[in-house]
Design an enzyme around this catalytic site. Structure first.
Site, PDB file in Angstrom:
ATOM      1  N   HIS A  68       1.811   1.975  -3.616  1.00 56.36           N
ATOM      2  CA  HIS A  68       0.651   2.731  -4.701  1.00 56.36           C
ATOM      3  C   HIS A  68       0.866   4.089  -4.267  1.00 56.36           C
ATOM      4  CE1 HIS A  68      -1.453  -0.374  -6.128  1.00 56.36           C
ATOM      5  NE2 HIS A  68      -1.288  -1.082  -4.802  1.00 56.36           N
ATOM      6  N   GLU A  86       0.742  -1.834  -0.218  1.00 57.74           N
ATOM      7  CA  GLU A  86       0.223   0.068  -0.290  1.00 57.74           C
ATOM      8  C   GLU A  86       0.590   1.343  -0.010  1.00 57.74           C
ATOM      9  OE1 GLU A  86      -2.853  -0.100  -0.400  1.00 57.74           O
ATOM     10  OE2 GLU A  86      -3.215  -2.478  -0.531  1.00 57.74           O
TER      11      GLU A  86
END
Length: 133
Positions: A7, A4
């Site tokens: 990202h 994450e």
């Protein structure tokens, strides 16, 4: 967690917004080009455009983002002191729990479990360079 963070660092959210805007702009341009055509023709072309750009452009870009986040996440995981080889076991367990219920990869925003596992194995040597036991 590294996935994450990857990202965010790779700015995938911004890229998705830009791609979405381009897809919408193409739809508007097509709509203008077809404005003098019968409604049925307009509907067929717009549907084909929507399906084509989603399956042919948007979903592959999404899978690319996910694969990039997996690769970077492995590196971040290793840099934080976690063994990146654990990712293979994690995705193997996820695949077993999934029981084959996932959509075909070409219709998914994420790579298939098998693709993901193969890619992680391919990127492990890079991640292991950052791992200190």
């Amino acid at each position: 967690m590294g996935h994450e963070i990857a990202h965010a660092i790779a700015q995938h959210g911004s890229e998705r917004m830009s791609q979405g805007l381009l897809q919408q702009l193409g739809g508007v341009a097509l709509s203008v080009a077809l404005q003098n055509e019968p409604e049925t023709t307009q509907g067929l072309f717009m549907t084909a455009y929507g399906v084509g750009t989603t399956v042919g452009v948007m979903l592959p870009f999404s899978r690319t983002h996910e694969s990039e986040a997996d690769r970077l996440g492995l590196v971040f995981m290793a840099m934080a002191g976690y063994d990146p080889t654990a990712a293979v076991d994690f995705w193997t367990r996820m695949s077993q729990k999934n029981g084959g219920g996932a959509p075909p990869e070409f219709l998914s925003t994420h790579p298939s479990d098998a693709t993901r596992i193969a890619d992680i194995k391919k990127h492990l040597p890079e991640a292991l360079q950052y791992y200190n036991k």
